[in-house]
Design a protein around this motif. Sequence first.
Motif, PDB file in Angstrom:
ATOM      1  N   UNK A  16       0.829  -1.210   0.000  1.00 36.34           N
ATOM      2  CA  UNK A  16       0.000   0.000   0.000  1.00 36.34           C
ATOM      3  C   UNK A  16       0.860   1.255   0.000  1.00 36.34           C
ATOM      4  N   UNK A  17       1.936   1.240   0.759  1.00 39.61           N
ATOM      5  CA  UNK A  17       2.773   2.428   0.888  1.00 39.61           C
ATOM      6  C   UNK A  17       3.557   2.714  -0.389  1.00 39.61           C
ATOM      7  N   UNK A  18       3.701   1.707  -1.250  1.00 42.08           N
ATOM      8  CA  UNK A  18       4.315   1.956  -2.543  1.00 42.08           C
ATOM      9  C   UNK A  18       3.412   2.826  -3.410  1.00 42.08           C
ATOM     10  N   UNK A  19       2.098   2.728  -3.201  1.00 36.25           N
ATOM     11  CA  UNK A  19       1.141   3.580  -3.919  1.00 36.25           C
ATOM     12  C   UNK A  19       1.230   5.019  -3.441  1.00 36.25           C
ATOM     13  N   UNK A  20       1.451   5.171  -2.123  1.00 38.40           N
ATOM     14  CA  UNK A  20       1.467   6.514  -1.531  1.00 38.40           C
ATOM     15  C   UNK A  20       2.694   6.631  -0.624  1.00 38.40           C
TER      16      UNK A  20
ATOM     17  N   UNK B 138      -5.917  10.161  -7.275  1.00 37.04           N
ATOM     18  CA  UNK B 138      -6.669  10.730  -6.152  1.00 37.04           C
ATOM     19  C   UNK B 138      -5.860  10.595  -4.858  1.00 37.04           C
ATOM     20  N   UNK B 139      -5.305   9.404  -4.656  1.00 36.21           N
ATOM     21  CA  UNK B 139      -4.576   9.132  -3.415  1.00 36.21           C
ATOM     22  C   UNK B 139      -3.362  10.043  -3.257  1.00 36.21           C
ATOM     23  N   UNK B 140      -2.688  10.373  -4.359  1.00 39.85           N
ATOM     24  CA  UNK B 140      -1.458  11.151  -4.288  1.00 39.85           C
ATOM     25  C   UNK B 140      -1.642  12.581  -4.797  1.00 39.85           C
ATOM     26  N   UNK B 141      -2.866  13.033  -4.914  1.00 40.94           N
ATOM     27  CA  UNK B 141      -3.130  14.381  -5.408  1.00 40.94           C
ATOM     28  C   UNK B 141      -2.556  15.424  -4.445  1.00 40.94           C
TER      29      UNK B 141
ATOM     30  N   UNK C  53      12.996   6.494   4.987  1.00 39.92           N
ATOM     31  CA  UNK C  53      13.143   7.290   3.767  1.00 39.92           C
ATOM     32  C   UNK C  53      14.257   6.760   2.880  1.00 39.92           C
ATOM     33  N   UNK C  54      15.280   6.092   3.460  1.00 39.24           N
ATOM     34  CA  UNK C  54      16.302   5.458   2.639  1.00 39.24           C
ATOM     35  C   UNK C  54      15.696   4.307   1.837  1.00 39.24           C
ATOM     36  N   UNK C  55      14.802   3.537   2.497  1.00 38.08           N
ATOM     37  CA  UNK C  55      14.120   2.460   1.799  1.00 38.08           C
ATOM     38  C   UNK C  55      13.248   3.021   0.676  1.00 38.08           C
ATOM     39  N   UNK C  56      12.618   4.153   0.942  1.00 38.48           N
ATOM     40  CA  UNK C  56      11.757   4.777  -0.064  1.00 38.48           C
ATOM     41  C   UNK C  56      12.567   5.179  -1.286  1.00 38.48           C
TER      42      UNK C  56
END
Length: 387
Positions: free
Chosen positions: A195-199, A249-252, A380-383
């Motif tokens: 899910x967090x990969x989407x947002x 929509x989720x990342x707007x 945030x490094x993983x991101x």
Amino acid sequence: MIPHEEKRTVKWYLLISYILIIGWDLFYYYFSPEYIETNEVIGLPNKIWYLNYIVLLVILGIAYYLNKVSKQDRIKYVFIVSYLSVSFLVDIVSFHGNNAGYTSGNVVEIFLILSLPIFLNTKYFWSVTLGFTLKYIATGILLKTSLVVVPIVLLVILSGLSFFLLVRFQGYVRALSTSYDNQLEGIVKGVIATLELKDPYTRGHSERVAKYALMFANEIGKFSKEEQKSFYYACLLHDIGKVNIPDQILMKPGKLTNEEFEIIKTHPVVGAEAVKNVEGIKNSIYVIRSHHERWDGKGYPDQLKGEEIPLLARVSAIADAFDAMTSSRSYRDAMPFEEAYNRIIKGQGSQFDPLLVEKFKKIYPAWIKFHQNYPWTEKWELLREVE
């Protein structure tokens, strides 16, 4: 022991106990005198013996009621206390002034001692073994006989064997439970990572909300370990329904339109439906469905009001709001702790349960400490690696 397993175990425990109690009396007082010891009188020793069967009927009624109100764990205590009390009374009345001498003990008591490990309950084990011991000691004193030494010695031997089995069973169950919990938590966190990969801006949000909420539940102090565990997993998955929300929509970055917000508001229902049959979570599905409800009834999806909202859903609502305000989003930076704190206080009685807000004031310093120690850099490094 989880409720449905307790229910099934108690059912079989009572069934076998009743069969043994009635079967033993039929064999010892009717079959044996007729076909084995023909010099014995056929029938129950005296009228007080019928008290056993009256109490057995009463226990069935009590067991039915306790099962109906989901208090199955109390049935075994009602049964054993009733059995010990009645058997003690019958022994005293039957053997007081009886020149034939005291005799006691039967296959029922052997079963009751050796079956103790099936409940995996140390407290119940000691309740039963000490209950039997006190029964025989009191019987010996009142009847002025030393013959109770024999059943006490047998009781100690059988209890030792039963305790050994109890400890072994508890060890196996703990190992299986730990393995299951680790697997379930790993799966849950894997789903959340997807899910967090989407947002990306919500990375760690579910984990932090779950930690905040669990700390809050511990502060309330009225939930069992099983309830806390189920609650924790549900909090980890509280936003799982957002997988159904389109990325645009989720990342707007800007303000959502009314139509877009209506789509966002579908995620609690979608999430609850997605995991409703998952063992270990399904008892806390209401947390997923109701974490956006408001105390004043203006929340979603069901517009529940006040105490219509389940208690732990009200807890997760505060935890969710606090983390949302103190974390950065695509459309704003994180708020200072003081501002987030004041907004929750301002929402007392409108957005949030007023009594829980008072408890929030107590748990707030622990939340700040957890937030400050959270491994933000690592996340945030993983991101960046994913991006």
